[in-house]
Design an enzyme around this catalytic site. Structure first.
Site, PDB file in Angstrom:
ATOM      1  N   ASP A   1      -8.194  -8.085  -2.823  1.00 56.43           N
ATOM      2  CA  ASP A   1      -7.604  -6.819  -3.264  1.00 56.43           C
ATOM      3  C   ASP A   1      -7.286  -5.956  -2.033  1.00 56.43           C
ATOM      4  O   ASP A   1      -7.962  -6.068  -1.006  1.00 56.43           O
ATOM      5  CB  ASP A   1      -8.611  -6.091  -4.159  1.00 56.43           C
ATOM      6  CG  ASP A   1      -8.033  -4.886  -4.869  1.00 56.43           C
ATOM      7  OD1 ASP A   1      -7.660  -5.008  -6.045  1.00 56.43           O
ATOM      8  OD2 ASP A   1      -7.959  -3.811  -4.239  1.00 56.43           O
TER       9      ASP A   1
ATOM     10  N   ASP B   1      -2.771  -5.950  -5.421  1.00 53.68           N
ATOM     11  CA  ASP B   1      -2.138  -4.689  -5.016  1.00 53.68           C
ATOM     12  C   ASP B   1      -1.783  -4.651  -3.527  1.00 53.68           C
ATOM     13  O   ASP B   1      -1.268  -3.639  -3.040  1.00 53.68           O
ATOM     14  CB  ASP B   1      -2.997  -3.475  -5.405  1.00 53.68           C
ATOM     15  CG  ASP B   1      -4.478  -3.682  -5.183  1.00 53.68           C
ATOM     16  OD1 ASP B   1      -4.865  -4.709  -4.577  1.00 53.68           O
ATOM     17  OD2 ASP B   1      -5.265  -2.811  -5.615  1.00 53.68           O
TER      18      ASP B   1
ATOM     19  N   HIS C   1     -15.110  -1.713  -7.213  1.00 49.51           N
ATOM     20  CA  HIS C   1     -15.537  -0.422  -6.638  1.00 49.51           C
ATOM     21  C   HIS C   1     -16.833   0.106  -7.266  1.00 49.51           C
ATOM     22  O   HIS C   1     -17.415   1.068  -6.747  1.00 49.51           O
ATOM     23  CB  HIS C   1     -14.454   0.639  -6.798  1.00 49.51           C
ATOM     24  CG  HIS C   1     -13.211   0.370  -6.007  1.00 49.51           C
ATOM     25  ND1 HIS C   1     -13.235   0.121  -4.655  1.00 49.51           N
ATOM     26  CD2 HIS C   1     -11.904   0.279  -6.384  1.00 49.51           C
ATOM     27  CE1 HIS C   1     -11.990  -0.098  -4.220  1.00 49.51           C
ATOM     28  NE2 HIS C   1     -11.175  -0.018  -5.249  1.00 49.51           N
TER      29      HIS C   1
ATOM     30  N   HIS D   1      -7.822  -2.915  -1.588  1.00 55.02           N
ATOM     31  CA  HIS D   1      -8.893  -1.943  -1.337  1.00 55.02           C
ATOM     32  C   HIS D   1     -10.198  -2.668  -0.999  1.00 55.02           C
ATOM     33  O   HIS D   1     -10.475  -3.733  -1.570  1.00 55.02           O
ATOM     34  CB  HIS D   1      -9.121  -1.074  -2.571  1.00 55.02           C
ATOM     35  CG  HIS D   1      -7.896  -0.339  -3.036  1.00 55.02           C
ATOM     36  ND1 HIS D   1      -7.056  -0.831  -4.013  1.00 55.02           N
ATOM     37  CD2 HIS D   1      -7.370   0.836  -2.623  1.00 55.02           C
ATOM     38  CE1 HIS D   1      -6.069   0.035  -4.197  1.00 55.02           C
ATOM     39  NE2 HIS D   1      -6.227   1.048  -3.374  1.00 55.02           N
TER      40      HIS D   1
HETATM   41 ZN   LIG Z   1      -7.192  -2.412  -5.377  1.00 52.18          ZN
END
Ligand SMILES: [Zn+2]
Length: 307
Positions: A163, A244, A126, A165
């Protein structure tokens, strides 16, 4: 050849507070499962060095690097945003997390290992060029990819991000960089609410609705990732390995299992074997359900190492 496993004690000391899901217990859970699965002794362990400023500066401006260093508290915890905080050990962890990814790249490019996994935190995908967010400070996988391109002279590298996200930071850093193809899946709409608009041509993004399972992953990989990767023929493959999207992980609402992580790792390995002389560097991102994280990392490593 061996599969390298790279970590550093500093990564276990970065602590954003007792209730924070991105906790030191994550690395302890991975260590537990390495032992209980019997693969701990099959990996070649390395201590991560601290990344050099010149290595991080291929991704982040010097002013940004200095701002993160300067934000380090002498005591207590300081928040850079509601999710992302520093304790007195964080700066050391940040440097060693990126340093692990650099060492992994050196080991694999120099054929001292066939593949490498960095069991590090804080995660990185991120972190944009100029902004920490989502538990991330320096973009570890981006630092590694730039090291492969600009230090080792590779011309084409792939970054694969599974991931849950969207890896907005990695996308920010490599959008329109013709030396890189990024293939990702992510839950959408979901944090950080990016990855679906104004997407650069070198990004193979697959947003998945909440509730998607391993079948959706397999379809995304075969229909979207594989054609992009086959066209590009990467000389090295980097993985932003977040776990995740696991069904047991309540950070998000995808429904992957260990079998899905084994399958996607196998497909990544096939791409690396076909185009990249097998070269894979995988860097830990998310994964917050501790048992599922430990089991999933073991599954990933078993496929990477052929154990
Ligand atoms: Zn994540």
């Amino acid at each position: 050849m061996v599969t390298a496993y790279i970590n550093h004690v500093a990564c276990t000391k970065h602590d954003m507070g007792r209730a924070h899901p991105e906790s030191p217990a994550r690395l302890a859970a991975i260590e537990d499962h390495l032992i209980s699965s019997g693969i701990a002794g099959l990996l070649e362990r390395h201590d991560a060095p601290a990344a050099k400023v010149s290595e991080v500066a291929r991704v982040h401006p010097l002013e940004y690097i200095e701002a993160i260093r300067a934000a380090s508290p002498r005591a207590g915890i300081v928040h850079l945003d509601p999710d992302t905080a520093m304790c007195p050990h964080t700066w050391d962890a940040v440097l060693h997390a990126s340093g692990a990814a650099v060492l992994a790249t050196d080991l694999v490019v120099e054929r001292r290992a066939s593949s490498a996994f960095c069991a590090v935190r804080p995660p990185g995908h991120h972190a944009t060029r100029t902004r920490p967010m989502g538990f991330c400070f320096f973009n570890n996988v981006a630092v590694a990819a730039k090291h492969a391109l600009e230090h080792h002279g590779l011309e084409r590298v792939a970054i694969i991000d599974f991931d849950v996200h969207h890896g907005n930071g990695t996308e920010d850093i490599f959008s329109d960089d013709e030396r890189v193809v990024m293939a990702s899946i992510f839950q959408h709409p979901f944090y950080p609410y990016s990855g679906t608009e104004n997407v650069a041509p070198n990004m193979a993004n697959v947003p998945l609705p909440a509730g998607s399972d391993g079948k959706a992953l397999r379809t995304a990989v075969e229909k979207i990732w594989m054609p992009a990767l086959d066209d590009f023929a990467p000389q090295m493959v980097f993985v932003s390995a977040g776990f995740d999207a696991h069904v047991e992980d309540d950070m998000a609402m995808l429904r992957f299992t260990e079998a899905d992580y084994a399958w996607v790792t196998q497909r990544i390995k096939e791409v690396a074997d076909k185009y990249a002389d097998g070269r894979i560097v995988s860097v830990l991102e998310g994964g917050y359900a501790l048992s599922a994280l430990g089991r999933s990392v073991v599954t990933h490593l078993k496929v990477l190492g052929g154990f």
